[in-house]
Design a protein around this motif. Structure first.
Motif, PDB file in Angstrom:
ATOM      1  N   PHE A  67      13.313  -4.580   6.736  1.00  0.00           N
ATOM      2  CA  PHE A  67      12.603  -4.268   5.487  1.00  0.00           C
ATOM      3  C   PHE A  67      11.543  -3.195   5.721  1.00  0.00           C
ATOM      4  O   PHE A  67      11.456  -2.213   4.957  1.00  0.00           O
ATOM      5  N   ILE A  68      10.738  -3.345   6.765  1.00  0.00           N
ATOM      6  CA  ILE A  68       9.701  -2.351   7.067  1.00  0.00           C
ATOM      7  C   ILE A  68      10.326  -1.002   7.387  1.00  0.00           C
ATOM      8  O   ILE A  68       9.850   0.058   6.945  1.00  0.00           O
ATOM      9  N   LEU A  69      11.421  -1.026   8.145  1.00  0.00           N
ATOM     10  CA  LEU A  69      12.059   0.233   8.536  1.00  0.00           C
ATOM     11  C   LEU A  69      12.620   0.970   7.323  1.00  0.00           C
ATOM     12  O   LEU A  69      12.432   2.184   7.173  1.00  0.00           O
ATOM     13  N   ILE A  70      13.311   0.246   6.432  1.00  0.00           N
ATOM     14  CA  ILE A  70      13.903   0.905   5.257  1.00  0.00           C
ATOM     15  C   ILE A  70      12.816   1.429   4.329  1.00  0.00           C
ATOM     16  O   ILE A  70      12.908   2.548   3.802  1.00  0.00           O
ATOM     17  N   VAL A  71      11.764   0.630   4.105  1.00  0.00           N
ATOM     18  CA  VAL A  71      10.681   1.074   3.225  1.00  0.00           C
ATOM     19  C   VAL A  71      10.012   2.322   3.786  1.00  0.00           C
ATOM     20  O   VAL A  71       9.767   3.304   3.064  1.00  0.00           O
ATOM     21  N   CYS A  72       9.701   2.309   5.085  1.00  0.00           N
ATOM     22  CA  CYS A  72       9.042   3.473   5.691  1.00  0.00           C
ATOM     23  C   CYS A  72       9.964   4.690   5.697  1.00  0.00           C
ATOM     24  O   CYS A  72       9.514   5.821   5.440  1.00  0.00           O
ATOM     25  N   ALA A  73      11.244   4.480   5.990  1.00  0.00           N
ATOM     26  CA  ALA A  73      12.177   5.605   6.031  1.00  0.00           C
ATOM     27  C   ALA A  73      12.318   6.259   4.660  1.00  0.00           C
ATOM     28  O   ALA A  73      12.293   7.493   4.533  1.00  0.00           O
ATOM     29  N   ILE A  74      12.448   5.438   3.609  1.00  0.00           N
ATOM     30  CA  ILE A  74      12.584   5.998   2.260  1.00  0.00           C
ATOM     31  C   ILE A  74      11.273   6.621   1.796  1.00  0.00           C
ATOM     32  O   ILE A  74      11.252   7.704   1.201  1.00  0.00           O
ATOM     33  N   GLY A  75      10.142   5.946   2.064  1.00  0.00           N
ATOM     34  CA  GLY A  75       8.855   6.479   1.616  1.00  0.00           C
ATOM     35  C   GLY A  75       8.487   7.782   2.290  1.00  0.00           C
ATOM     36  O   GLY A  75       7.976   8.712   1.645  1.00  0.00           O
ATOM     37  N   VAL A  76       8.765   7.892   3.597  1.00  0.00           N
ATOM     38  CA  VAL A  76       8.393   9.098   4.339  1.00  0.00           C
ATOM     39  C   VAL A  76       9.250  10.290   3.941  1.00  0.00           C
ATOM     40  O   VAL A  76       8.810  11.443   4.057  1.00  0.00           O
ATOM     41  N   ALA A 129       8.788   1.092  -1.336  1.00  0.00           N
ATOM     42  CA  ALA A 129       9.008   2.477  -0.925  1.00  0.00           C
ATOM     43  C   ALA A 129       8.390   3.456  -1.918  1.00  0.00           C
ATOM     44  O   ALA A 129       7.852   4.501  -1.532  1.00  0.00           O
ATOM     45  N   MET A 130       8.459   3.131  -3.210  1.00  0.00           N
ATOM     46  CA  MET A 130       7.833   3.981  -4.217  1.00  0.00           C
ATOM     47  C   MET A 130       6.322   4.053  -4.012  1.00  0.00           C
ATOM     48  O   MET A 130       5.723   5.128  -4.111  1.00  0.00           O
ATOM     49  N   LEU A 131       5.673   2.925  -3.740  1.00  0.00           N
ATOM     50  CA  LEU A 131       4.225   2.927  -3.531  1.00  0.00           C
ATOM     51  C   LEU A 131       3.842   3.765  -2.310  1.00  0.00           C
ATOM     52  O   LEU A 131       2.851   4.510  -2.341  1.00  0.00           O
ATOM     53  N   LEU A 132       4.626   3.648  -1.232  1.00  0.00           N
ATOM     54  CA  LEU A 132       4.340   4.457  -0.043  1.00  0.00           C
ATOM     55  C   LEU A 132       4.522   5.944  -0.332  1.00  0.00           C
ATOM     56  O   LEU A 132       3.662   6.769   0.032  1.00  0.00           O
ATOM     57  N   ALA A 133       5.631   6.304  -0.969  1.00  0.00           N
ATOM     58  CA  ALA A 133       5.866   7.717  -1.299  1.00  0.00           C
ATOM     59  C   ALA A 133       4.815   8.234  -2.278  1.00  0.00           C
ATOM     60  O   ALA A 133       4.365   9.383  -2.167  1.00  0.00           O
ATOM     61  N   LEU A 134       4.384   7.400  -3.203  1.00  0.00           N
ATOM     62  CA  LEU A 134       3.376   7.807  -4.175  1.00  0.00           C
ATOM     63  C   LEU A 134       2.031   8.056  -3.508  1.00  0.00           C
ATOM     64  O   LEU A 134       1.328   9.014  -3.835  1.00  0.00           O
ATOM     65  N   PHE A 135       1.680   7.176  -2.568  1.00  0.00           N
ATOM     66  CA  PHE A 135       0.411   7.361  -1.850  1.00  0.00           C
ATOM     67  C   PHE A 135       0.429   8.641  -1.021  1.00  0.00           C
ATOM     68  O   PHE A 135      -0.510   9.447  -1.076  1.00  0.00           O
ATOM     69  N   LEU A 136       1.508   8.850  -0.267  1.00  0.00           N
ATOM     70  CA  LEU A 136       1.584  10.052   0.566  1.00  0.00           C
ATOM     71  C   LEU A 136       1.616  11.319  -0.289  1.00  0.00           C
ATOM     72  O   LEU A 136       0.903  12.293  -0.010  1.00  0.00           O
ATOM     73  N   GLY A 137       2.444  11.312  -1.339  1.00  0.00           N
ATOM     74  CA  GLY A 137       2.547  12.493  -2.175  1.00  0.00           C
ATOM     75  C   GLY A 137       1.264  12.806  -2.921  1.00  0.00           C
ATOM     76  O   GLY A 137       0.856  13.978  -3.015  1.00  0.00           O
ATOM     77  N   SER A 138       0.596  11.784  -3.452  1.00  0.00           N
ATOM     78  CA  SER A 138      -0.659  12.011  -4.168  1.00  0.00           C
ATOM     79  C   SER A 138      -1.746  12.511  -3.228  1.00  0.00           C
ATOM     80  O   SER A 138      -2.515  13.416  -3.572  1.00  0.00           O
ATOM     81  N   PHE A 139      -1.811  11.929  -2.040  1.00  0.00           N
ATOM     82  CA  PHE A 139      -2.830  12.362  -1.069  1.00  0.00           C
ATOM     83  C   PHE A 139      -2.622  13.818  -0.658  1.00  0.00           C
ATOM     84  O   PHE A 139      -3.568  14.623  -0.679  1.00  0.00           O
ATOM     85  N   VAL A 140      -1.385  14.159  -0.312  1.00  0.00           N
ATOM     86  CA  VAL A 140      -1.105  15.538   0.098  1.00  0.00           C
ATOM     87  C   VAL A 140      -1.317  16.496  -1.065  1.00  0.00           C
ATOM     88  O   VAL A 140      -1.904  17.586  -0.900  1.00  0.00           O
ATOM     89  N   GLY A 141      -0.885  16.129  -2.261  1.00  0.00           N
ATOM     90  CA  GLY A 141      -1.045  17.017  -3.408  1.00  0.00           C
ATOM     91  C   GLY A 141      -2.494  17.249  -3.785  1.00  0.00           C
ATOM     92  O   GLY A 141      -2.891  18.390  -4.073  1.00  0.00           O
ATOM     93  N   VAL A 142      -3.316  16.191  -3.790  1.00  0.00           N
ATOM     94  CA  VAL A 142      -4.723  16.341  -4.142  1.00  0.00           C
ATOM     95  C   VAL A 142      -5.460  17.169  -3.094  1.00  0.00           C
ATOM     96  O   VAL A 142      -6.241  18.079  -3.422  1.00  0.00           O
ATOM     97  N   VAL A 143      -5.226  16.882  -1.819  1.00  0.00           N
ATOM     98  CA  VAL A 143      -5.911  17.622  -0.750  1.00  0.00           C
ATOM     99  C   VAL A 143      -5.488  19.084  -0.749  1.00  0.00           C
ATOM    100  O   VAL A 143      -6.329  19.994  -0.619  1.00  0.00           O
ATOM    101  N   ALA A 144      -4.187  19.334  -0.924  1.00  0.00           N
ATOM    102  CA  ALA A 144      -3.717  20.716  -0.920  1.00  0.00           C
ATOM    103  C   ALA A 144      -4.223  21.493  -2.127  1.00  0.00           C
ATOM    104  O   ALA A 144      -4.558  22.680  -2.019  1.00  0.00           O
TER     105      ALA A 144
END
Length: 323
Positions: A183-192, A120-135
């Protein structure tokens, strides 16, 4: 004096360092400059809390992942004859109401909780870094992406997670199976639902970096935006990303434990630390140790990761390095 005397120096002459008045010895060659990571390590190892947190987290990870190689009891195998036993050499943490070894279940639950936290940390890190860099890099996208971030920050986290679990549990279970689907549902829910702080931090750093001289110099020679981001922007925002990574693991473990404690996580035969807490609530007065061990594991893991993040933040910040 002959020509040969002019060309060949006298053998009796002393070295230049000895001929110069006040010279203490031969000239010293300067040492090569230290790398930045060496300075980071020097600062990190002087942070006692971070070192203790790193050692405790490493011990926990090694125990939950390598412990089953030495402690071979099945965490899901019931044994009615050994139910509700206390601490002993055969069962260091005792047994539960079905006779299952609590130490084996703690290690199995730790593997699941740590794996969920890291994924979940890796997913949140990817989304947050992508949005932060683009913005931060593209001015036209800054306002829409930041309003989207504010929208996610305004959403109530726990009710949103509960709705996601109820809506997507059955489709994912039918597609991937019960354990993998949860497992996929919890990881995606926490990461998103946890990428927003990383996005805001990375955006602020990118806004400051893109006005620096080396970025303007790279832009003046015709460097494309993609190369500008990958070669000049991302390497300079790794520090806040690494700190967010350590804190994201702790947040993900707590969220997964809360979902499992509410009965919305993994099934009963698939142990996690939160599920062990949920199962032990009915036996709290008779057997309080069943609540103590998973609660202690969650607290130690989260506390050690938080101290680790504090040490990394202090070591990676050049403004306070060396204090």
């Amino acid at each position: 004096m002959t020509d040969r005397d002019r060309l060949v120096p006298d053998e009796g002459l002393t070295p230049a360092s000895e001929a110069l008045p006040g010279a203490a010895g031969p000239l010293k060659i300067d040492k090569p400059p230290r790398s930045q990571w060496a300075d980071v390590w020097d600062q990190f190892k002087h942070h006692k809390g971070a070192m203790a947190g790193g050692i405790i987290f490493l011990v926990i990870v090694l125990t939950v992942f390598l412990g089953p190689l030495f402690w071979t009891l099945d965490p899901t195998l019931p044994n009615i004859r050994d139910r509700n036993q206390g601490m002993s050499l055969a069962h260091p943490f005792g047994t539960d109401q079905l006779g299952r070894d609590m130490f084996a279940r703690m290690m199995a639950g730790g593997r699941t909780s740590v794996a969920v936290g890291i994924a979940a940390m890796l997913l949140a890190l990817f989304l947050g870094s992508f949005v932060g860099v683009v913005a931060g890099f593209f001015r036209k996208l800054d306002s829409p992406l930041m309003r989207l971030t504010d929208l996610f920050l305004a959403l109530p986290l726990l009710p949103l997670l509960l709705v996601m679990m109820l809506l997507f549990r059955e489709p994912l279970n039918a597609t991937f199976g019960t354990e993998q689907g949860i497992f996929i549902l919890i990881v995606c829910a926490i990461g998103v639902t946890s990428w927003m702080p990383t996005a805001r931090i990375v955006r602020g750093d990118v806004l400051a970096l893109k006005e620096r001289e080396f970025v303007l110099a790279a832009r003046s020679i015709g460097t494309t935006n993609a190369k500008m981001i990958t070669r000049h922007i991302l390497p300079n925002v790794l520090s806040p990303i690494m700190v967010s990574a350590t804190l994201g693991i702790a947040n993900a473990i707590i969220t997964e434990s809360a979902l499992s404690f509410l009965g919305l996580g993994f099934p009963p035969d698939f142990p996690t630390w939160g599920r062990l807490l949920f199962d032990a609530t009915d036996y709290l007065q008779q057997y309080p140790s069943r609540v103590f061990w998973p609660g202690m594991a969650i607290s130690l893991t989260v506390l050690s990761v938080n101290y680790l993040g504090d040490g990394l933040r202090d070591a990676l910040d050049p403004r306070i390095r060396g204090r």
